[in-house]
Design an enzyme around this catalytic site. Structure first.
Site, mmCIF file in Angstrom:
data_model
loop_
_atom_site.group_PDB
_atom_site.id
_atom_site.type_symbol
_atom_site.label_atom_id
_atom_site.label_comp_id
_atom_site.label_asym_id
_atom_site.label_seq_id
_atom_site.Cartn_x
_atom_site.Cartn_y
_atom_site.Cartn_z
ATOM 1 N N TYR A 195 53.553 81.872 50.302
ATOM 2 C CA TYR A 195 54.982 81.979 50.014
ATOM 3 C C TYR A 195 55.843 81.710 51.244
ATOM 4 O O TYR A 195 57.042 81.946 51.212
ATOM 5 C CB TYR A 195 55.294 83.370 49.473
ATOM 6 C CG TYR A 195 54.667 83.645 48.128
ATOM 7 C CD1 TYR A 195 55.386 83.472 46.951
ATOM 8 C CD2 TYR A 195 53.346 84.060 48.038
ATOM 9 C CE1 TYR A 195 54.812 83.709 45.715
ATOM 10 C CE2 TYR A 195 52.750 84.296 46.804
ATOM 11 C CZ TYR A 195 53.490 84.131 45.657
ATOM 12 O OH TYR A 195 52.903 84.358 44.435
ATOM 13 N N HIS A 213 56.719 82.335 37.403
ATOM 14 C CA HIS A 213 56.131 82.364 38.744
ATOM 15 C C HIS A 213 57.086 81.783 39.785
ATOM 16 O O HIS A 213 57.070 82.182 40.949
ATOM 17 C CB HIS A 213 54.818 81.593 38.764
ATOM 18 C CG HIS A 213 54.165 81.561 40.110
ATOM 19 N ND1 HIS A 213 53.716 82.703 40.737
ATOM 20 C CD2 HIS A 213 53.913 80.544 40.969
ATOM 21 C CE1 HIS A 213 53.201 82.371 41.912
ATOM 22 N NE2 HIS A 213 53.314 81.077 42.071
ATOM 23 N N LYS A 269 46.692 93.270 39.207
ATOM 24 C CA LYS A 269 45.315 92.842 38.938
ATOM 25 C C LYS A 269 44.358 94.008 39.101
ATOM 26 O O LYS A 269 44.461 94.792 40.046
ATOM 27 C CB LYS A 269 44.931 91.715 39.894
ATOM 28 C CG LYS A 269 45.760 90.455 39.727
ATOM 29 C CD LYS A 269 45.355 89.398 40.730
ATOM 30 C CE LYS A 269 46.216 88.158 40.604
ATOM 31 N NZ LYS A 269 45.861 87.127 41.596
ATOM 32 N N ARG A 286 59.131 84.602 40.980
ATOM 33 C CA ARG A 286 58.337 85.447 41.890
ATOM 34 C C ARG A 286 58.224 84.780 43.258
ATOM 35 O O ARG A 286 58.392 85.431 44.297
ATOM 36 C CB ARG A 286 56.957 85.684 41.281
ATOM 37 C CG ARG A 286 55.952 86.432 42.156
ATOM 38 C CD ARG A 286 54.705 86.737 41.331
ATOM 39 N NE ARG A 286 53.539 87.044 42.127
ATOM 40 C CZ ARG A 286 53.216 88.256 42.566
ATOM 41 N NH1 ARG A 286 54.022 89.274 42.326
ATOM 42 N NH2 ARG A 286 52.109 88.462 43.263
ATOM 43 N N ARG A 308 54.756 89.637 38.513
ATOM 44 C CA ARG A 308 54.065 88.657 37.684
ATOM 45 C C ARG A 308 54.540 88.841 36.253
ATOM 46 O O ARG A 308 54.923 89.937 35.852
ATOM 47 C CB ARG A 308 52.551 88.858 37.751
ATOM 48 C CG ARG A 308 51.944 88.757 39.146
ATOM 49 C CD ARG A 308 50.444 89.026 39.095
ATOM 50 N NE ARG A 308 49.812 88.894 40.400
ATOM 51 C CZ ARG A 308 49.598 89.889 41.240
ATOM 52 N NH1 ARG A 308 49.958 91.132 40.901
ATOM 53 N NH2 ARG A 308 49.023 89.687 42.411
ATOM 54 N N HIS A 346 49.518 91.763 46.888
ATOM 55 C CA HIS A 346 48.413 90.928 47.329
ATOM 56 C C HIS A 346 47.418 91.761 48.145
ATOM 57 O O HIS A 346 47.811 92.452 49.077
ATOM 58 C CB HIS A 346 48.919 89.782 48.214
ATOM 59 C CG HIS A 346 49.664 88.727 47.456
ATOM 60 N ND1 HIS A 346 50.544 87.855 48.061
ATOM 61 C CD2 HIS A 346 49.663 88.410 46.139
ATOM 62 C CE1 HIS A 346 51.046 87.040 47.147
ATOM 63 N NE2 HIS A 346 50.529 87.360 45.977
#
Length: 306
Positions: free
Chosen positions: A277, A242, A172, A245, A148, A268
């Site tokens: 994706y 993005h 995150k 990515r 990211r 994730h």
């Protein structure tokens, strides 16, 4: 009053004083629950603890979820409305979303670039300057490691373990993961660190890997601008970090990588997010079918005339 209580007050205000519809209230409520959960993941629960960089990271995270542009715009509008309300009502001493732009809707923003586009982007001539070395390394790492943009900008020197061929990444909620850095990405990063970073660093040392021209940590906004600039010179309009990515993940899956491996590389928590994706183009699916199915190339049997 904590953020959750302020959210409830704001939704009540929208309903009673603004006369907003039930659908709008429900949608804003869901958007703000997601926002407050994101803040809580960073240890922020009080209105005055929210700072502008964290809000900007949240907007970037919304893009990482693969939401429609209209959904992102609505979510950001809800966040801006909440902060304006808290500031106006004296719940918060400042408004960190003042002048925060809504996400733009680019005229053409590809979800994935082709392998040929990626090669043209990364093999183009970069300036032989410290900033040029930095820019090449940033693009190579975004596409080669699937970071990211906030993770790229947050990299510190201690996280670039090039002798071990890995990067330590904090995603995150400050969740740590380790991703390989190999090939051209490793080479470009090593050259930047050895030949370019020192020239960019100012008088005050910093731990950041990627520096701006003043010697400080590069911002997400600057990284966006750099990606878009080099995309334009390679003939890819509206290129977004993005997109690199997303392309990283899609090209790995097209090459036969396991979905669980890609999930781990992307950081994730839920594999359903990684499945965003897997939108492989039809031509790739057709090629796989033609290569794999035993009867794909057989001619149909001739009719016997009856």
């Amino acid at each position: 009053m904590d953020l959750q209580a302020a959210r409830d007050e704001y939704l009540s205000y929208l309903s009673v004083e603004r006369g907003s519809s039930r659908n709008t209230i429900d949608a804003y409520g869901r958007d703000l629950n997601r926002y407050i959960d994101y803040l809580a993941g960073s240890g922020v629960t009080e209105p005055d603890e929210v700072e502008r960089p964290l809000v900007e990271d949240y907007v970037g995270a919304l893009c990482d979820l693969g939401l429609a542009a209209s959904s992102v715009e609505r979510a950001v509008s809800a966040v801006k409305g909440l902060h304006r309300f808290m500031f106006r009502e004296g719940i918060a001493a400042a408004c960190p979303t003042a002048d925060l732009p809504l996400p733009s809707k680019p005229s053409r923003l590809p979800d994935v670039i082709s392998r040929e586009d990626a090669a043209r982007l990364l093999d183009q001539g970069f300036p032989a300057t410290p900033a040029g070395l930095r820019d090449r390394a940033m693009l190579e790492v975004l596409y080669g490691c699937g970071l990211r943009v906030s993770e790229l900008c947050g990299l510190d020197l201690r996280d670039a373990l090039l002798d071990e061929e890995v990067l330590r990444v904090f995603g995150k909620g400050s969740k740590e993961r380790v991703v390989p850095v190999l090939g051209t990405a490793a080479a470009a990063l090593r050259r930047y660190l050895e030949e370019g970073r020192g020239a960019l660093m100012g008088r005050r040392p910093t731990a950041a890997v990627f520096l701006n021209v003043r010697g400080g940590r590069i911002s997400r906004q600057s990284a966006h601008a750099i990606v878009e600039k080099y995309g334009r010179t390679a003939g890819i309009e509206g290129l977004h970090p993005h997109t690199l990515r997303h392309s990283f993940a899609t090209h790995l899956l097209e090459g036969g990588a396991d979905l669980r491996v890609v999930q781990e590389l992307l950081g994730h928590a839920d594999i359903s997010t990684t499945q965003l994706y897997t939108h492989l183009d039809r031509s790739h699916i057709r090629r796989v079918y033609l290569d794999a199915h035993p009867r794909a190339h057989l001619a149909p049997p001739e009719r016997d005339g009856r």
